[in-house]
Write a protein that holds these residues in place. Structure first.
Motif, short mmCIF file in Angstrom:
data_model
loop_
_atom_site.label_atom_id
_atom_site.label_comp_id
_atom_site.label_asym_id
_atom_site.label_seq_id
_atom_site.Cartn_x
_atom_site.Cartn_y
_atom_site.Cartn_z
N TRP B 167 0.59 -1.54 0.22
CA TRP B 167 -0.33 0.30 -0.08
C TRP B 167 0.49 1.19 -0.33
O TRP B 167 0.40 2.10 -0.47
N MET B 168 1.82 1.17 0.41
CA MET B 168 3.17 2.15 1.09
C MET B 168 3.48 2.93 -0.57
O MET B 168 4.21 3.99 -0.09
N TYR B 169 3.28 1.87 -1.27
CA TYR B 169 4.21 2.57 -2.43
C TYR B 169 3.26 2.79 -4.14
O TYR B 169 3.35 2.31 -4.55
N THR B 170 1.87 2.43 -2.94
CA THR B 170 0.71 3.26 -4.51
C THR B 170 0.57 4.79 -4.60
O THR B 170 0.26 4.93 -5.48
N SER B 171 0.91 5.17 -3.41
CA SER B 171 0.50 6.87 -3.53
C SER B 171 1.47 7.34 -5.33
O SER B 171 1.10 8.29 -5.24
N GLU B 172 2.86 6.73 -4.72
CA GLU B 172 4.09 7.29 -5.89
C GLU B 172 3.32 7.29 -7.04
O GLU B 172 3.29 7.99 -8.43
N LEU B 173 2.52 6.16 -7.70
CA LEU B 173 1.41 6.07 -9.08
C LEU B 173 0.95 7.42 -9.40
O LEU B 173 0.51 7.93 -10.64
N PHE B 174 0.91 8.22 -8.17
CA PHE B 174 -0.17 9.46 -8.83
C PHE B 174 0.62 10.73 -8.72
O PHE B 174 -0.05 11.78 -8.91
N GLU B 175 2.17 10.52 -8.44
CA GLU B 175 2.47 11.60 -7.83
C GLU B 175 2.64 12.62 -9.99
O GLU B 175 3.38 11.88 -10.15
N VAL B 206 -12.51 -4.34 -5.51
CA VAL B 206 -12.01 -5.94 -5.55
C VAL B 206 -11.89 -6.00 -3.87
O VAL B 206 -12.00 -7.37 -3.47
N LEU B 207 -10.99 -5.53 -2.76
CA LEU B 207 -10.59 -5.65 -1.89
C LEU B 207 -11.79 -5.73 -0.97
O LEU B 207 -11.81 -7.00 -0.36
N ASN B 208 -12.58 -4.64 -1.15
CA ASN B 208 -14.01 -5.44 -0.36
C ASN B 208 -14.77 -6.84 -0.75
O ASN B 208 -14.76 -7.52 -0.04
N GLU B 209 -14.38 -6.62 -1.89
CA GLU B 209 -15.14 -8.10 -2.17
C GLU B 209 -14.19 -9.37 -2.18
O GLU B 209 -15.21 -10.85 -1.89
N ALA B 210 -13.38 -8.96 -1.86
CA ALA B 210 -12.43 -10.63 -1.34
C ALA B 210 -12.42 -10.19 -0.19
O ALA B 210 -11.46 -11.05 0.85
N THR B 211 -12.87 -9.46 0.94
CA THR B 211 -13.17 -9.76 2.42
C THR B 211 -11.67 -9.17 2.75
O THR B 211 -11.56 -9.74 3.70
N LEU B 212 -10.93 -8.34 2.04
CA LEU B 212 -9.69 -7.82 2.85
C LEU B 212 -10.15 -6.45 3.04
O LEU B 212 -11.06 -5.99 2.72
N SER B 213 -9.34 -5.89 4.22
CA SER B 213 -9.48 -4.76 4.55
C SER B 213 -8.38 -3.49 3.26
O SER B 213 -7.29 -4.18 3.16
N ILE B 214 -8.50 -2.38 3.62
CA ILE B 214 -7.77 -1.51 2.91
C ILE B 214 -6.43 -0.78 4.18
O ILE B 214 -7.73 0.05 4.65
N PRO B 215 -5.75 -0.55 3.83
CA PRO B 215 -4.66 -0.49 4.64
C PRO B 215 -5.27 1.81 4.78
O PRO B 215 -5.69 1.64 3.57
N ALA B 216 -5.12 1.74 6.37
CA ALA B 216 -5.11 3.18 6.48
C ALA B 216 -4.03 3.94 6.02
O ALA B 216 -3.20 4.04 5.84
N GLU B 217 -4.26 5.43 5.29
CA GLU B 217 -3.22 6.10 4.80
C GLU B 217 -2.10 6.15 5.79
O GLU B 217 -2.56 6.33 7.01
N GLY B 218 -0.94 5.44 5.35
CA GLY B 218 -0.02 5.85 6.54
C GLY B 218 1.46 6.54 6.05
O GLY B 218 1.02 7.40 4.48
N TYR B 219 2.36 6.13 5.84
CA TYR B 219 3.84 6.21 4.83
C TYR B 219 3.80 6.59 3.57
O TYR B 219 2.93 4.50 3.96
N MET B 220 4.19 6.64 2.38
CA MET B 220 4.19 6.63 1.35
C MET B 220 5.32 6.65 0.96
O MET B 220 6.09 7.95 0.98
N HIS B 221 6.45 5.71 0.24
CA HIS B 221 8.10 6.12 -0.11
C HIS B 221 7.42 6.80 -1.92
O HIS B 221 6.07 6.79 -2.51
#
Lengths: 96, 252
Positions: B167-175, B206-221
């Motif tokens: 998760w912490m590597y995802t926000s870089e995609l939108f920089e 997709v994560l919801n449907e897969a019964t997975l929790s979405i990580p809280a916003e935190g540190y981003m690389h």
């Protein structure tokens, strides 16, 4: 197949172009029909072989028993008159 | 920054994303969980190599110094690579690879859908071809994330761990960076805001449907747009570039 610990087996049929026969390409392992279609796509259509795929659970296929071959197939061997070889083919009917 | 330089960097980054991701997926060759999956992953790797080839060739052309796609792939230093950090992370287990593929392919699907409208004809043509490929990568990754999340206790915990770690590597995609700004003015670069929205919507679903929790916003690389990478890229390049470094101009 009792020792097979993999996903169930599916038979794959590929249609090369619209309107053509589906031809047996091989088989794949997959947990469900959706995965079977994807695996078939990845395994058998990587080089543009097809435009349509059928997958069928291998268990759903009923095959003839080789022991029955004499009863099933031998009687056809001496019936040449069942082949349309006594007709003259019309010109232009090359696909027959 | 001049338009030419911005376009060079833009094409380079897209090419590097494809190249490095392809490298990671090709590491699954002969190691896939089943033969069919092995073929699928290496197939994806080939799609990406093709995309990298087109984009790096174009980058070389824009640069105008006669560099080929091979020059750019095999003779560039780590600090001159601009792929997003998420692409270079080691494969981990199968769940990690599938979670990453979900994140990157969904990103690429929405990104290239937008890039189809680019004022740059080459980028727009490459985007049109790429969308078809990544749509399939996305469907494949989605199915696996659903299966693993909604599967056994072990598969659920493995895919959840992977999602948390990635998760912490995802926000870089939108920089965005300077090159984006220059090219946005010319309608060449993609507006990342709608891409981000669409990505979040899809991935959350997709994560919801897969019964997975979405990580809280935190540190981003971050760092790749300046060529600052994780320790892993150097190791990739030392292997990938070994032959051209040891035997320059080597051919088959």
């Amino acid at each position: 197949m009792a020792t097979d610990t993999q996903f169930p087996l599916w038979e794959v049929f590929i249609q090369a172009k619209s309107g053509a026969n589906y031809i047996h390409a091989g088989s794949v392992h997959a947990a469900d029909s959706k995965m079977a279609l994807q695996n078939a796509r990845d395994t058998y259509t990587r080089r543009g072989e097809g435009t349509s795929i059928w997958v069928v659970p291998s268990a759903a296929i009923v095959a003839s028993n080789p022991d029955d071959n004499d009863m099933f197939f031998d009687p056809a061997n001496d019936k040449v008159y069942r082949h349309p070889t006594f007709y003259v083919m019309p010109e232009g009917a090359k696909a027959i | 920054m001049k338009e030419q330089q911005a376009l060079y960097k833009y094409a380079l980054r897209l090419g590097d994303n494809a190249l490095i991701q392809s490298y990671r997926l090709s590491e699954w060759c002969s190691n896939g969980p089943i033969l069919e999956e092995d073929l699928a992953l290496t197939n994806f790797a080939l799609d990406m190599t093709g995309r990298a080839q087109m984009l790096l060739t174009y980058a070389g052309k824009v640069d105008g110094n006669g560099k080929t796609d091979d020059d750019l792939a095999y003779r560039r230093k780590e600090r001159d690579f601009y792929n997003h950090l998420i692409m270079e992370l080691p494969n981990g287990d199968f769940a990690f690879t599938m979670a990453r593929l979900l994140f990157t392919s969904a990103y690429e699907f929405y990104f290239f859908n937008e890039l189809k409208n680019s004022a740059d004809e080459t980028l727009s043509a490459i985007a049109a071809k790429t969308v078809k490929e990544v749509k399939y990568h996305m469907a494949h990754a989605t199915d696996w994330v659903l299966r693993l999340g909604d599967g056994t206790a072990e598969s659920h915990s493995r895919i959840q761990d992977a999602v948390n770690e990635l998760w912490m590597y995802t926000s870089e995609l939108f920089e965005t960076n300077e090159a984006d700004a220059v090219l946005r003015d010319k309608n060449i670069a993609v507006d990342l805001l709608p891409v981000k929205e669409a990505w979040h919507k899809y991935v959350s679903q997709v994560l919801n449907e897969a019964t997975l929790s979405i990580p809280a916003e935190g540190y981003m690389h971050t760092g790749s747009s300046k060529g600052i990478h994780t320790e892993y890229l150097g190791h990739i390049l030392s292997e990938m570039q070994y032959l051209q470094r040891a035997y320059p101009e080597a051919t088959w």
